[in-house]
Design a protein around this motif. Structure first.
Motif, PDB file in Angstrom:
ATOM      1  N   UNK A   1     -38.931  22.007   6.826  1.00  0.00           N
ATOM      2  CA  UNK A   1     -39.602  23.001   7.659  1.00  0.00           C
ATOM      3  C   UNK A   1     -39.612  22.524   9.108  1.00  0.00           C
ATOM      4  N   UNK A   2     -39.102  23.350  10.003  1.00  0.00           N
ATOM      5  CA  UNK A   2     -39.078  23.032  11.426  1.00  0.00           C
ATOM      6  C   UNK A   2     -40.390  23.471  12.064  1.00  0.00           C
ATOM      7  N   UNK A   3     -41.227  22.539  12.531  1.00  0.00           N
ATOM      8  CA  UNK A   3     -42.521  22.936  13.086  1.00  0.00           C
ATOM      9  C   UNK A   3     -42.360  23.798  14.333  1.00  0.00           C
ATOM     10  N   UNK A   4     -43.128  24.870  14.401  1.00  0.00           N
ATOM     11  CA  UNK A   4     -43.193  25.695  15.601  1.00  0.00           C
ATOM     12  C   UNK A   4     -44.321  25.149  16.469  1.00  0.00           C
ATOM     13  N   UNK A   5     -44.056  24.759  17.711  1.00  0.00           N
ATOM     14  CA  UNK A   5     -45.115  24.203  18.555  1.00  0.00           C
ATOM     15  C   UNK A   5     -46.329  25.132  18.630  1.00  0.00           C
ATOM     16  N   UNK A   6     -47.507  24.562  18.413  1.00  0.00           N
ATOM     17  CA  UNK A   6     -48.738  25.341  18.476  1.00  0.00           C
ATOM     18  C   UNK A   6     -49.077  26.090  17.210  1.00  0.00           C
ATOM     19  N   UNK A   7     -48.208  26.004  16.198  1.00  0.00           N
ATOM     20  CA  UNK A   7     -48.451  26.718  14.938  1.00  0.00           C
ATOM     21  C   UNK A   7     -49.066  25.776  13.908  1.00  0.00           C
ATOM     22  N   UNK A   8     -49.648  26.367  12.869  1.00  0.00           N
ATOM     23  CA  UNK A   8     -50.090  25.624  11.687  1.00  0.00           C
ATOM     24  C   UNK A   8     -49.146  25.955  10.540  1.00  0.00           C
ATOM     25  N   UNK A   9     -48.940  24.974   9.664  1.00  0.00           N
ATOM     26  CA  UNK A   9     -48.229  25.206   8.410  1.00  0.00           C
ATOM     27  C   UNK A   9     -49.280  25.384   7.315  1.00  0.00           C
ATOM     28  N   UNK A  10     -49.190  26.475   6.580  1.00  0.00           N
ATOM     29  CA  UNK A  10     -50.193  26.824   5.570  1.00  0.00           C
ATOM     30  C   UNK A  10     -49.534  26.897   4.207  1.00  0.00           C
ATOM     31  N   UNK A  11     -50.189  26.351   3.189  1.00  0.00           N
ATOM     32  CA  UNK A  11     -49.708  26.540   1.819  1.00  0.00           C
ATOM     33  C   UNK A  11     -50.878  26.708   0.866  1.00  0.00           C
ATOM     34  N   UNK A  12     -50.639  27.407  -0.232  1.00  0.00           N
ATOM     35  CA  UNK A  12     -51.665  27.531  -1.254  1.00  0.00           C
ATOM     36  C   UNK A  12     -51.523  26.366  -2.222  1.00  0.00           C
ATOM     37  N   UNK A  13     -52.665  25.948  -2.776  1.00  0.00           N
ATOM     38  CA  UNK A  13     -52.682  24.849  -3.727  1.00  0.00           C
ATOM     39  C   UNK A  13     -52.827  25.331  -5.151  1.00  0.00           C
ATOM     40  N   UNK A  14     -53.006  24.384  -6.057  1.00  0.00           N
ATOM     41  CA  UNK A  14     -53.104  24.677  -7.488  1.00  0.00           C
ATOM     42  C   UNK A  14     -54.216  25.666  -7.804  1.00  0.00           C
ATOM     43  N   UNK A  15     -55.325  25.576  -7.058  1.00  0.00           N
ATOM     44  CA  UNK A  15     -56.470  26.419  -7.401  1.00  0.00           C
ATOM     45  C   UNK A  15     -56.185  27.892  -7.130  1.00  0.00           C
ATOM     46  N   UNK A  16     -55.390  28.193  -6.099  1.00  0.00           N
ATOM     47  CA  UNK A  16     -55.007  29.575  -5.857  1.00  0.00           C
ATOM     48  C   UNK A  16     -54.056  30.062  -6.942  1.00  0.00           C
ATOM     49  N   UNK A  17     -53.174  29.182  -7.427  1.00  0.00           N
ATOM     50  CA  UNK A  17     -52.309  29.573  -8.542  1.00  0.00           C
ATOM     51  C   UNK A  17     -53.159  29.965  -9.753  1.00  0.00           C
TER      52      UNK A  17
END
Length: 331
Positions: A232-248
């Motif tokens: 994943x190429x970071x976009x300056x000023x952005x956050x990277x978001x992912x869901x974890x096991x609990x959302x699954x």
């Protein structure tokens, strides 16, 4: 976003496509909100990850947070080792600084970690067990507390959008989360040896509802999709978001927790700051009842979050093994 040229890393070929970048501007306008929700839903069904821009967290605060964590990790060993990991009172949560225990110079070049709990609900959940936080640099605690409080508001907004994408009231997923958030910073020493455990964060899924990642903009976070690693190429000023096991589990499998890993950069120090949005230890984690009917039976076991987290601590970073064990066996 145009596809990127595949790269190789550690003898592996990387896929060219990446998770989407989603603009949160206009989130309060109904039609725009529905559009953002559709984009998030598609990203979660396809990747489990997305980047967000125009998220409302001040750029100056994000920069200052990177600075104070970097200054901590660059401080003398004596300072860092004074807050080595330990269990914080009756909470059972392990907080503090750590790095792999190895012999020889590898220890000096190892990836370093710092984990503490912050956020509006910290005192309620942990009491006064905050002594294993860094005291240097002097602005560390106040900066990180301000940062996590800001990320807390962002997390509530994202969870509201995810809830709506499931056809649920926007308050649904927030009800399954604590306002005390685990914050883990990983400080990677530059190295070309990206395979050794001492230098990397092994493939895993997160024991969280949501994870919000802030980095110093060096690429080396990878997600596994279709048996290929995608960098994943970071976009300056952005956050990277992912869901974890609990959302699954809560979504009854609609949104899957994707396996991912962290690697060092070849020539520069790499810093990542992950804020884990998680339930209270006493929360019962199971598929949300409104998502269950005759056509959609529960696919995951019901259990206390405390039990799930203890399982994660026992197994460590072990791909998707823990979430797979949470599934109900179908004979």
């Amino acid at each position: 976003m145009a596809p990127r040229i595949p790269m190789s890393m550690g003898g592996e070929s990387l896929a060219a496509e990446e998770p989407p970048v989603i603009d949160l501007s206009g989130i309060t306008k109904p039609e725009r909100r529905r559009e953002i929700g559709r984009s998030i839903s598609e990203a979660l069904e396809t990747w489990g990850f997305f980047q967000i821009t125009n998220h409302g967290v001040e750029e100056a605060l994000m920069k200052k947070t990177i600075e104070v964590f970097t200054e901590f990790f660059q401080s003398p060993d004596e300072e860092k080792l004074s807050i080595q990991r330990k269990i914080s009172g009756a909470s059972g949560i392990t907080q503090g600084y750590s790095r792999p225990r190895t012999d020889g110079p590898a220890l000096l070049n190892a990836t370093e970690f710092l984990y503490n709990v912050y956020g509006p609900g910290t005192k309620e959940e942990l009491g006064d067990n905050t002594d294993n936080r860094p005291s240097q640099p002097p602005s560390f605690r106040s900066t990180v507390e301000e940062y996590v409080e800001s990320v807390d508001g962002l997390a509530l907004a994202i969870l509201g959008l995810i809830s709506e994408s499931l056809g649920l009231p926007q308050t649904t997923l927030p009800m399954y989360t604590s306002r005390a958030h685990g914050v883990r910073a990983n400080y990677y020493q530059p190295t070309k040896d990206r395979v050794e455990k001492v230098f990397s964060v092994y493939p895993h899924t997160d024991p969280s509802v949501l994870t919000i990642l802030h980095t110093n903009d060096l690429p080396a976070t990878q997600v596994r999709k279709d048996d290929r690693w995608v960098q994943i190429s970071p976009v300056p000023g952005a956050f990277l978001v992912n869901v974890g096991d609990l959302t699954e589990i809560l979504s009854n499998g609609r949104y899957r927790s994707f396996e991912h890993r962290g690697l060092p950069h070849e020539t520069q120090h790499r810093l990542t700051i992950a804020t884990f949005i998680r339930p209270l230890p006493t929360t019962v984690v199971e598929p949300i009842p409104l998502l269950i009917d005759e056509s959609h039976p529960p696919l995951y076991k019901s259990q206390l979050y405390r039990s799930y987290l203890q399982g994660f601590i026992r197994k460590g970073l072990d791909s998707r093994s823990l979430i797979e064990a949470a599934k109900i066996s179908i004979v």
